[in-house]
Write a protein that holds these residues in place. Structure first.
Motif, short mmCIF file in Angstrom:
data_model
loop_
_atom_site.label_atom_id
_atom_site.label_comp_id
_atom_site.label_asym_id
_atom_site.label_seq_id
_atom_site.Cartn_x
_atom_site.Cartn_y
_atom_site.Cartn_z
N SER A 53 0.80 -1.22 0.00
CA SER A 53 0.00 0.00 0.00
C SER A 53 0.83 1.27 0.00
CB SER A 53 -0.93 0.02 1.23
OG SER A 53 -1.74 -1.14 1.27
N MET A 54 2.14 1.17 0.20
CA MET A 54 2.98 2.35 0.24
C MET A 54 3.10 2.98 -1.15
SD MET A 54 4.22 3.17 3.23
CE MET A 54 2.61 2.78 3.92
N PRO A 55 2.96 4.31 -1.27
CA PRO A 55 3.08 4.97 -2.58
C PRO A 55 4.54 5.26 -2.92
CG PRO A 55 2.45 6.58 -0.93
CD PRO A 55 2.52 5.25 -0.21
N GLY A 56 5.35 4.23 -2.93
CA GLY A 56 6.77 4.39 -3.24
C GLY A 56 7.16 3.57 -4.44
N GLY A 57 8.44 3.53 -4.74
CA GLY A 57 8.93 2.77 -5.88
C GLY A 57 8.76 1.28 -5.68
N ALA A 58 8.38 0.57 -6.74
CA ALA A 58 8.10 -0.86 -6.64
C ALA A 58 9.34 -1.64 -6.22
CB ALA A 58 7.58 -1.38 -7.98
N SER A 59 10.48 -1.37 -6.84
CA SER A 59 11.68 -2.15 -6.52
C SER A 59 12.12 -1.94 -5.08
CB SER A 59 12.82 -1.78 -7.48
OG SER A 59 13.10 -0.39 -7.42
N GLU A 60 12.02 -0.69 -4.60
CA GLU A 60 12.41 -0.43 -3.22
C GLU A 60 11.45 -1.09 -2.23
OE1 GLU A 60 14.12 2.62 -5.85
OE2 GLU A 60 12.05 2.03 -5.49
N MET A 61 10.16 -1.08 -2.55
CA MET A 61 9.18 -1.71 -1.65
C MET A 61 9.36 -3.22 -1.60
SD MET A 61 7.56 0.71 -0.18
CE MET A 61 9.05 1.70 -0.34
N ARG B 233 25.16 3.84 -6.28
CA ARG B 233 26.26 3.37 -5.42
C ARG B 233 25.98 3.67 -3.95
NH1 ARG B 233 30.68 -0.09 -5.80
NH2 ARG B 233 32.31 0.57 -4.36
N LEU B 234 25.31 4.80 -3.71
CA LEU B 234 24.97 5.19 -2.34
C LEU B 234 23.73 4.48 -1.83
CD1 LEU B 234 25.64 9.04 -2.58
CD2 LEU B 234 27.09 7.31 -1.50
N GLY B 235 23.11 3.66 -2.68
CA GLY B 235 21.92 2.91 -2.27
C GLY B 235 20.68 3.75 -2.12
N GLN B 236 20.59 4.85 -2.88
CA GLN B 236 19.44 5.74 -2.79
C GLN B 236 18.34 5.29 -3.75
OE1 GLN B 236 19.34 8.14 -0.34
NE2 GLN B 236 21.21 7.03 0.16
N PRO B 237 17.09 5.72 -3.48
CA PRO B 237 15.96 5.24 -4.29
C PRO B 237 15.95 5.81 -5.70
CG PRO B 237 15.23 6.92 -2.75
CD PRO B 237 16.65 6.61 -2.40
N ASN B 238 15.45 4.99 -6.63
CA ASN B 238 15.19 5.43 -8.00
C ASN B 238 16.37 6.21 -8.61
OD1 ASN B 238 13.71 5.67 -10.31
ND2 ASN B 238 11.98 6.71 -9.36
N PRO B 239 17.57 5.63 -8.62
CA PRO B 239 18.75 6.40 -9.03
C PRO B 239 18.73 6.89 -10.46
CG PRO B 239 19.28 4.07 -8.88
CD PRO B 239 17.90 4.24 -8.31
N TRP B 240 18.17 6.10 -11.38
CA TRP B 240 18.22 6.49 -12.79
C TRP B 240 17.22 7.59 -13.11
CZ3 TRP B 240 22.28 4.98 -15.46
CH2 TRP B 240 23.00 3.88 -14.95
N MET B 241 16.31 7.86 -12.19
CA MET B 241 15.39 8.99 -12.35
C MET B 241 15.88 10.20 -11.55
SD MET B 241 12.54 9.52 -14.00
CE MET B 241 11.63 11.06 -14.18
N LEU B 242 16.16 9.99 -10.28
CA LEU B 242 16.48 11.12 -9.41
C LEU B 242 17.88 11.67 -9.65
CD1 LEU B 242 14.85 10.06 -6.01
CD2 LEU B 242 13.96 11.53 -7.81
N GLY B 243 18.84 10.82 -10.01
CA GLY B 243 20.19 11.30 -10.25
C GLY B 243 20.25 12.33 -11.38
N GLY C 158 3.71 7.34 -10.83
CA GLY C 158 5.14 7.49 -11.01
C GLY C 158 5.52 8.91 -11.39
N ILE C 159 6.73 9.30 -11.02
CA ILE C 159 7.24 10.63 -11.36
C ILE C 159 7.24 10.83 -12.87
CG2 ILE C 159 9.23 12.17 -11.18
CD1 ILE C 159 10.09 10.55 -8.72
N GLN D 88 5.87 14.74 -6.32
CA GLN D 88 6.14 13.32 -6.47
C GLN D 88 7.45 12.91 -5.79
OE1 GLN D 88 4.32 10.81 -7.99
NE2 GLN D 88 2.62 12.20 -8.34
N VAL D 89 8.49 13.72 -5.96
CA VAL D 89 9.79 13.40 -5.35
C VAL D 89 9.71 13.48 -3.84
CG1 VAL D 89 12.18 14.20 -5.09
CG2 VAL D 89 11.15 14.09 -7.36
N ALA D 90 9.01 14.50 -3.33
CA ALA D 90 8.88 14.65 -1.88
C ALA D 90 8.18 13.44 -1.27
CB ALA D 90 8.12 15.93 -1.54
#
Length: 347
Positions: free
Chosen positions: A119-127, A196-206, A296-297, A318-320
């Motif tokens: 039910s979390m509105p987050g990224g699928a892979s991270e969830m 590398r830092l293990g942050q969410p959605n790297p290919w979008m947010l980076g 999705g963003i 969306q990012v927040a």
């Protein structure tokens, strides 16, 4: 067919390319994304389980994120920061909607961890990663997020683009190849560092943060060529379609139906919340609605771009929300576990 056989990886983008072209002929919203998505799903449901092009979705996200980031000019960023309270409030509100999804799934016998992370509105892979850590059913969590994303991609752009009049188009912004030859590799590097830092959605947010920072600091007024965004949409749509086949739609139909019920309810609640915020703040309700949607963003920012709405506002909302979910989902779940432990012995 062997996984090493190139056709298995080229078939999905080729089917997506054909679907995107046909969708553009009939003027579907976001044709290169929705058309390629539907085409690949159709092929996979026919029995040919084609697989996504390795790295294709990442390249697509890199291109689309760079295009979105370039919308964050200095005046736009100033406007976004001036409404920071609204962005945080709206993001928190959409996160709280997940309580409804948890309640729907729990009342129908779904275990606590699976209900929570589905039910979390987050990224699928991270969830899915969080689900594995806490003993949830990762297949159901992945299915829930995939179904919600499919619903958003196929309905929200169509509803908005077909029912709302687009704002007056802004002055045409031309590509600046000098800057793009600098920013595109930097965005790619940012994605690799973010991952590398293990942050969410790297290919979008980076790439998004990299291009947004450069655009605001140097007060740029440039854009990615239209073909770049279309290629990104095509690659993303083709990759997303590979998550669906006949087995997916037949698996746990009762669970998927409840997820669908929650997703539709959350979308309606987000629209109502956006209307209320718009009344009190005099901001564009359409932009707020896109920003608050549990999607999705990429898809919602592209819809804002097509309607000439505030892409930066939609993206910021969306990012927040994504960051709130990523950093607080696990601590909240652990707190819930401590306050209401499972009574397995009594069941």
């Amino acid at each position: 067919m062997s996984d090493r056989y190139p056709l298995k990886h080229l078939a999905a983008p080729f089917a997506g390319l054909l679907g995107g072209w046909l969708a553009s002929l009939i003027h579907l919203p976001l044709p290169w994304m929705t058309g390629s998505l539907l085409a690949v799903i159709l092929v996979r449901c026919s029995g040919w389980l084609i697989t996504e092009l390795p790295g294709g979705r990442r390249v697509g996200q890199w291109l689309v994120a760079s295009a979105i980031g370039l919308h964050f000019t200095a005046p736009v960023l100033e406007q976004v920061l001036g409404h920071l309270w609204l962005i945080l409030l709206g993001s928190l509100g959409t996160c709280l909607l997940s309580v409804l999804g948890i309640a729907i799934l729990r009342r129908n016998g779904v275990d606590r961890a699976t209900a929570f992370f589905s039910s979390m509105p987050g990224g699928a892979s991270e969830m899915v990663v969080f689900a594995l850590r806490h003993g949830a059913d990762p297949a159901r969590v992945a299915a829930a997020h995939s179904l919600r994303l499919l619903l958003v991609v196929l309905t929200i752009p169509a509803i908005f683009i077909w029912t709302l009049p687009a704002n007056a188009p802004p002055t045409l912004v031309q590509p600046d190849w000098g800057w793009l030859l600098i920013l595109m590799p930097l965005g790619l590097l940012a994605a690799l560092i973010w991952r590398r830092l293990g942050q969410p959605n790297p290919w979008m947010l980076g790439p998004l943060l990299c291009c947004a920072a450069a655009s605001a600091i140097f007060d740029l007024n440039i854009a990615l060529p239209a073909a770049g965004s279309a290629i990104g949409q095509w690659l993303i749509g083709s990759a997303l379609g590979c998550h669906f086949d006949r087995k997916f739609f037949r698996s746990a139909p009762a669970f998927l139906l409840r997820v669908l019920l929650f997703a539709v309810t959350a979308m309606l609640a987000a629209a109502a919340g956006a209307w209320l915020l718009g009344r009190f703040t005099e901001m564009e309700v359409a932009g707020l609605t896109l920003g608050l949607m549990p999607g999705g963003i990429t898809e919602l920012s592209l819809t804002a771009e097509a309607l000439h709405l505030s892409v930066a506002l939609v993206t910021a909302l969306q990012v927040a929300r994504l960051l709130l979910v990523m950093f607080f989902a696990e601590p909240v779940f652990r707190l819930w576990q401590r306050r209401a432990p499972e009574l397995d012995a009594s069941q």
